[in-house]
Design a protein around this motif. Structure first.
Motif, PDB file in Angstrom:
ATOM      1  N   TYR A  98      33.819  39.024  34.583  1.00  0.00           N
ATOM      2  CA  TYR A  98      35.831  38.632  34.796  1.00  0.00           C
ATOM      3  C   TYR A  98      36.399  38.613  33.706  1.00  0.00           C
ATOM      4  O   TYR A  98      35.716  37.702  32.802  1.00  0.00           O
ATOM      5  CB  TYR A  98      35.806  37.942  35.555  1.00  0.00           C
ATOM      6  CG  TYR A  98      35.250  37.723  36.908  1.00  0.00           C
ATOM      7  CD1 TYR A  98      35.091  38.983  38.238  1.00  0.00           C
ATOM      8  CD2 TYR A  98      34.513  36.788  37.058  1.00  0.00           C
ATOM      9  CE1 TYR A  98      34.854  38.484  39.278  1.00  0.00           C
ATOM     10  CE2 TYR A  98      33.432  36.992  38.682  1.00  0.00           C
ATOM     11  CZ  TYR A  98      33.352  37.939  39.675  1.00  0.00           C
ATOM     12  OH  TYR A  98      33.576  38.325  40.860  1.00  0.00           O
ATOM     13  N   GLU A 117      37.102  27.604  38.595  1.00  0.00           N
ATOM     14  CA  GLU A 117      37.132  28.632  39.743  1.00  0.00           C
ATOM     15  C   GLU A 117      35.693  29.250  39.587  1.00  0.00           C
ATOM     16  O   GLU A 117      35.432  29.521  40.482  1.00  0.00           O
ATOM     17  CB  GLU A 117      38.132  29.554  39.406  1.00  0.00           C
ATOM     18  CG  GLU A 117      39.816  28.782  39.702  1.00  0.00           C
ATOM     19  CD  GLU A 117      40.879  30.147  39.513  1.00  0.00           C
ATOM     20  OE1 GLU A 117      41.954  30.238  41.025  1.00  0.00           O
ATOM     21  OE2 GLU A 117      40.691  30.638  38.826  1.00  0.00           O
ATOM     22  N   ALA A 118      35.481  29.823  38.628  1.00  0.00           N
ATOM     23  CA  ALA A 118      34.637  30.442  37.908  1.00  0.00           C
ATOM     24  C   ALA A 118      33.706  30.640  36.922  1.00  0.00           C
ATOM     25  O   ALA A 118      34.045  28.940  35.911  1.00  0.00           O
ATOM     26  CB  ALA A 118      34.950  32.530  37.284  1.00  0.00           C
ATOM     27  N   PRO A 197      35.111  44.328  38.792  1.00  0.00           N
ATOM     28  CA  PRO A 197      35.839  43.583  38.000  1.00  0.00           C
ATOM     29  C   PRO A 197      36.937  44.386  37.219  1.00  0.00           C
ATOM     30  O   PRO A 197      35.671  44.983  36.618  1.00  0.00           O
ATOM     31  CB  PRO A 197      35.456  42.356  37.952  1.00  0.00           C
ATOM     32  CG  PRO A 197      34.088  42.590  37.750  1.00  0.00           C
ATOM     33  CD  PRO A 197      33.478  43.905  38.587  1.00  0.00           C
ATOM     34  N   PHE A 200      40.904  39.422  36.377  1.00  0.00           N
ATOM     35  CA  PHE A 200      41.000  38.546  36.960  1.00  0.00           C
ATOM     36  C   PHE A 200      42.272  37.805  36.621  1.00  0.00           C
ATOM     37  O   PHE A 200      41.653  36.905  35.334  1.00  0.00           O
ATOM     38  CB  PHE A 200      39.649  37.633  36.474  1.00  0.00           C
ATOM     39  CG  PHE A 200      39.406  36.118  37.530  1.00  0.00           C
ATOM     40  CD1 PHE A 200      41.322  35.512  37.955  1.00  0.00           C
ATOM     41  CD2 PHE A 200      38.314  36.068  37.833  1.00  0.00           C
ATOM     42  CE1 PHE A 200      40.691  34.194  38.724  1.00  0.00           C
ATOM     43  CE2 PHE A 200      37.806  34.447  38.840  1.00  0.00           C
ATOM     44  CZ  PHE A 200      38.739  33.852  39.228  1.00  0.00           C
ATOM     45  N   HIS A 202      46.332  35.516  38.134  1.00  0.00           N
ATOM     46  CA  HIS A 202      46.684  34.128  39.460  1.00  0.00           C
ATOM     47  C   HIS A 202      47.053  34.791  39.928  1.00  0.00           C
ATOM     48  O   HIS A 202      48.659  35.549  39.439  1.00  0.00           O
ATOM     49  CB  HIS A 202      46.307  33.577  38.574  1.00  0.00           C
ATOM     50  CG  HIS A 202      44.563  32.947  37.873  1.00  0.00           C
ATOM     51  ND1 HIS A 202      44.012  33.357  37.076  1.00  0.00           N
ATOM     52  CD2 HIS A 202      44.336  32.183  38.963  1.00  0.00           C
ATOM     53  CE1 HIS A 202      43.453  32.648  36.621  1.00  0.00           C
ATOM     54  NE2 HIS A 202      42.943  31.140  37.300  1.00  0.00           N
ATOM     55  N   GLY A 212      42.585  32.794  42.117  1.00  0.00           N
ATOM     56  CA  GLY A 212      42.796  33.458  41.869  1.00  0.00           C
ATOM     57  C   GLY A 212      42.914  35.175  42.420  1.00  0.00           C
ATOM     58  O   GLY A 212      42.322  35.079  43.387  1.00  0.00           O
ATOM     59  N   VAL A 214      41.103  38.762  41.829  1.00  0.00           N
ATOM     60  CA  VAL A 214      40.574  39.928  40.716  1.00  0.00           C
ATOM     61  C   VAL A 214      40.978  40.922  41.486  1.00  0.00           C
ATOM     62  O   VAL A 214      40.880  41.696  42.944  1.00  0.00           O
ATOM     63  CB  VAL A 214      38.773  39.321  41.495  1.00  0.00           C
ATOM     64  CG1 VAL A 214      38.033  41.010  40.928  1.00  0.00           C
ATOM     65  CG2 VAL A 214      38.286  38.360  40.899  1.00  0.00           C
ATOM     66  N   TYR A 442      41.791  36.912  47.731  1.00  0.00           N
ATOM     67  CA  TYR A 442      41.828  35.597  46.551  1.00  0.00           C
ATOM     68  C   TYR A 442      40.002  35.393  46.151  1.00  0.00           C
ATOM     69  O   TYR A 442      39.587  35.409  47.289  1.00  0.00           O
ATOM     70  CB  TYR A 442      42.807  34.174  47.441  1.00  0.00           C
ATOM     71  CG  TYR A 442      43.954  34.560  47.638  1.00  0.00           C
ATOM     72  CD1 TYR A 442      44.511  35.144  46.475  1.00  0.00           C
ATOM     73  CD2 TYR A 442      44.413  34.984  48.502  1.00  0.00           C
ATOM     74  CE1 TYR A 442      46.162  35.463  46.631  1.00  0.00           C
ATOM     75  CE2 TYR A 442      45.762  35.432  48.839  1.00  0.00           C
ATOM     76  CZ  TYR A 442      46.455  35.896  47.633  1.00  0.00           C
ATOM     77  OH  TYR A 442      48.300  36.058  47.610  1.00  0.00           O
ATOM     78  N   PHE A 443      40.031  35.143  44.980  1.00  0.00           N
ATOM     79  CA  PHE A 443      38.474  35.020  44.736  1.00  0.00           C
ATOM     80  C   PHE A 443      37.580  33.400  45.395  1.00  0.00           C
ATOM     81  O   PHE A 443      38.812  32.172  44.918  1.00  0.00           O
ATOM     82  CB  PHE A 443      38.838  34.577  43.590  1.00  0.00           C
ATOM     83  CG  PHE A 443      37.168  34.148  42.290  1.00  0.00           C
ATOM     84  CD1 PHE A 443      36.585  35.689  42.401  1.00  0.00           C
ATOM     85  CD2 PHE A 443      36.960  32.807  41.879  1.00  0.00           C
ATOM     86  CE1 PHE A 443      35.285  35.252  41.834  1.00  0.00           C
ATOM     87  CE2 PHE A 443      35.390  32.469  41.800  1.00  0.00           C
ATOM     88  CZ  PHE A 443      34.479  34.155  41.420  1.00  0.00           C
ATOM     89  N   ASN A 444      37.309  33.294  46.258  1.00  0.00           N
ATOM     90  CA  ASN A 444      36.686  32.173  46.792  1.00  0.00           C
ATOM     91  C   ASN A 444      37.270  31.652  48.006  1.00  0.00           C
ATOM     92  O   ASN A 444      37.218  30.569  47.839  1.00  0.00           O
ATOM     93  CB  ASN A 444      35.880  31.180  46.010  1.00  0.00           C
ATOM     94  CG  ASN A 444      34.529  31.702  44.960  1.00  0.00           C
ATOM     95  OD1 ASN A 444      34.019  32.805  45.502  1.00  0.00           O
ATOM     96  ND2 ASN A 444      34.345  31.085  43.882  1.00  0.00           N
ATOM     97  N   SER A 449      42.629  34.734  52.117  1.00  0.00           N
ATOM     98  CA  SER A 449      42.515  36.229  51.942  1.00  0.00           C
ATOM     99  C   SER A 449      42.218  36.646  53.235  1.00  0.00           C
ATOM    100  O   SER A 449      43.335  37.710  53.650  1.00  0.00           O
ATOM    101  CB  SER A 449      41.253  36.675  51.662  1.00  0.00           C
ATOM    102  OG  SER A 449      40.584  36.003  50.401  1.00  0.00           O
TER     103      SER A 449
END
Length: 644
Positions: A98, A117-118, A197, A200, A202, A212, A214, A442-444, A449
């Motif tokens: 990412y 976040e990551a 990816p 990444f 926002h 987040g 991606v 959306y990331f996690n 989402s």
């Protein structure tokens, strides 16, 4: 009842098999001697061909892998536009990891949110200032960033922190690896797939912490194809890389479209030199927010007012007629006035020299996006001979969804859906989009989402409608549709944007939900109002002082009255306050892309809002100000409540 439209030739199954690695290899092989990147350093433009640029990206990827960057891990990108930072983003994509760019002005709190976040294992920083930010976070124990790669070496020679290395050192590590294993280059170029990816990014974070996003390689390359097929840009464009690297608009054009259609990307020396550097480059494609177009127009107008009487007369003779002609065209009437001999003469004496002065002499495609643009600004550039157009998109669809055609421009629309994009309006009036350029969630954040994606459609959160001719009209955020006490429906952002059409208003917050009348708080544009004050002999000592002058209030009233003519009587603005400071992202009042954080503003200025409705003549304000040093201060002032 769902209303829908799909661009000619669009299909929801239009697959893109290319990847960043495949396109990089193709450009290096087939167009290796063409210029890929041009960066200004100490007054000199340094060029890199596609072959050289590809080799740098591969060496960076090999080096990053050696220090622990792999799929599932993230690399923070921090700084202003630099060629090496762009190359770093591509290298990270080759590894399936990412690439996470942040705004160069991001605070420590904002960066710590990203770190939560990551799994960020490394960072690529522009210079000492950005390195210091990362070291401060790391020293506080809030980060697992083991390696920090920096571009500019100045000031960092005596740093001895663990994991700190120059870009050149990273490239040495990578080249050693590439030269040891002959097949390594080919393997790196073909490792990542379309669903891996690309970037990444926002969300703007207007209602909370940024989410987040991606975007896959298929997403961003599809968006580039959609934009190309819609006529936004062609092949081999010359562009200026000056937009924030953390904004999807920059990535969509400067990285994805540039890679797919072999643009020459020109990186200015510094943000402060963008205007001068743009004149030297004279790009063929240019995208800017309405505020940037407004500022350029103000600069042109200020320059003409300071010019000789003859030049001023020539300017107004040709410009006034061209603007009148463009206004008629915009209203669906015949142009006239300057066709064709007058147009040629105007181009030689006025239009051409202005375009040359601001680096717009070669512009084939000029765009504005992000929010509505004022009619005066829009018509001015069209009159100048620059076919300025609007586009519509958001991060979740890789930036490009609807685009105006050059000769089908209407001020209230954002154009028709780009090929490869379907548009539908749901029962609540919300715009829905479908394309291979739409993100997967959306990331996690599975709940967010699920709210944003339904049966393959992206729920944009924007209210709008499709006209019979397929043109899309965007009204504002669905979540911001509000009602007065009398039941009148309105979208604050729609009115705020029209207030900001005035060159003297930089930001605005319209109030009135559940109340009898609409009022507003505004922040003046210090540069534009300051220049007006100097020309008209109005003394002031600071922003806070200037913003409260009665003479400035007269300028603001003109803007309010102009907006009131465009809205129905129940939605006319009755009173306003000019705030003693600008809304600032460091103060949390707006996002980095200058979108209003309405809840924060309403809480922070609760006393001002109360005074706008309780009959007060003035209100005392103590406003928070965050300085570049990190210190927090206050601006204290009695503000007059003014009637429109």
């Amino acid at each position: 009842m769902l209303e829908g439209h799909m661009a000619e030739g669009a299909t929801s199954h239009n697959s893109v098999n290319e990847t960043i690695g495949i396109l990089l290899a193709r450009n290096a092989s087939n167009h290796g001697s063409n210029i890929a990147m041009r960066e200004k350093e100490r007054g000199i433009w340094k060029e890199s061909t596609w072959r050289e640029y590809s080799e740098d990206v591969l060496a960076c990827a090999a080096g990053l892998e050696k220090i622990g960057v792999k799929p599932g891990k993230a690399v923070l990108i921090l700084g202003d536009n630099r060629a090496r930072l762009y190359g770093g983003m591509l290298a990270i994509s080759l590894l399936g990891a990412y690439a996470m760019p942040a705004y160069p002005g991001a605070t420590l709190d904002e960066l710590q949110h990203f770190l939560g976040e990551a799994d960020i294992v490394a960072a690529i920083a522009e210079d000492q200032e950005q390195v210091d930010k990362i070291l401060e976070i790391r020293d506080a124990g809030a980060s697992g960033i083991e390696h920090i790669i920096y571009d500019e070496t100045r000031g960092l020679g005596f740093y001895e922190d663990d994991g700190l290395m120059s870009w050149d050192h990273l490239i040495e590590i990578g080249l050693h690896d590439l030269n040891e294993i002959p097949s390594r280059r080919e393997e790196l170029l073909h490792r990542a797939g379309p669903d891996d990816p690309a970037i990444f990014l926002h969300s703007s974070g207007t209602t909370g912490k940024p989410k987040g996003i991606v975007l896959s390689q298929k997403n961003v390359l599809t968006a580039a194809k959609n934009g190309h097929d819609a006529g936004a840009f062609g092949e081999d464009e010359d562009i200026l890389a000056y937009l924030p690297m953390a904004w999807v608009g920059d990535y969509a054009i400067t990285v994805a479209a540039a890679l797919r259609y072999r643009f020459t990307v020109n990186v200015p020396e510094r943000q402060e030199t963008v205007v001068r550097d743009m004149r030297e480059i004279a790009p063929t494609f240019y995208l800017a927010a309405p505020r940037s177009w407004d500022q350029m127009l103000t600069t042109i107008q200020v320059g003409m007012e300071d010019s000789t009487p003859l030049k001023k007369w020539l300017y107004h003779f040709f410009m006034d007629r061209a603007i009148a002609a463009e206004t008629r065209k915009l209203n669906g009437k015949s142009g006239g006035a300057l066709e064709p001999l007058g147009r040629l003469l105007g181009e030689a004496l006025v239009f051409g020299p202005i375009k040359d002065q601001f680096g717009m002499s070669r512009l084939k495609s000029a765009f504005t996006g992000g929010e509505a643009i004022g009619e005066d600004t829009f018509v001015f550039y069209r009159a100048l001979g620059i076919k300025l157009r609007q586009l519509y998109g958001q991060t979740e669809i890789s930036a490009i969804s609807a685009i105006q055609a050059p000769n089908e421009v209407r001020l209230h629309t954002v154009g028709t859906p780009a090929p490869g994009v379907e548009v539908k309006i749901d029962d609540s009036g919300q715009i829905m989009l479908r394309s291979n350029s739409v993100f997967s969630g959306y990331f996690n954040k599975p709940e967010a989402s699920a709210e944003a994606l339904q049966d393959g459609w992206l729920l944009t959160g924007d209210a709008g409608y499709l006209e019979d001719n397929g043109q899309l009209v965007v009204l504002g955020r669905v979540s911001e549709v509000m009602y007065t006490a009398g039941g009148e429906r309105y979208v604050p952002n729609y009115i705020e944007n029209r207030l900001k059409f005035s060159p003297y208003i930089k930001d605005a917050a319209v109030l009135g939900s559940g109340l009898d009348e609409l009022t507003a708080m505004v922040c003046v544009d210090f540069e534009a109002v300051g220049h007006w004050a100097e020309v008209n002999g109005v003394p002031y000592v600071s922003y806070a002082d200037l913003s409260q002058r009665d003479e400035v209030a007269t300028l603001l009233r003109e803007a309010f009255r102009r907006v009131n003519k465009a809205v129905t009587e129940p939605l006319q603005l009755k009173r306003f306050v000019s705030l003693p400071k600008e809304f600032d992202p460091d103060d949390g009042e707006i996002t980095r892309t200058r979108k209003l954080r309405r809840k924060v503003v309403q809480e922070r200025y609760a006393d001002v809002i109360a005074a706008l409705y309780d009959g007060s003549k003035e209100v005392y304000v103590s406003a928070q100000v965050a300085y570049e040093t990190g210190e927090v201060g206050k601006v204290e002032k009695n503000l007059p409540i003014r009637e429109v």
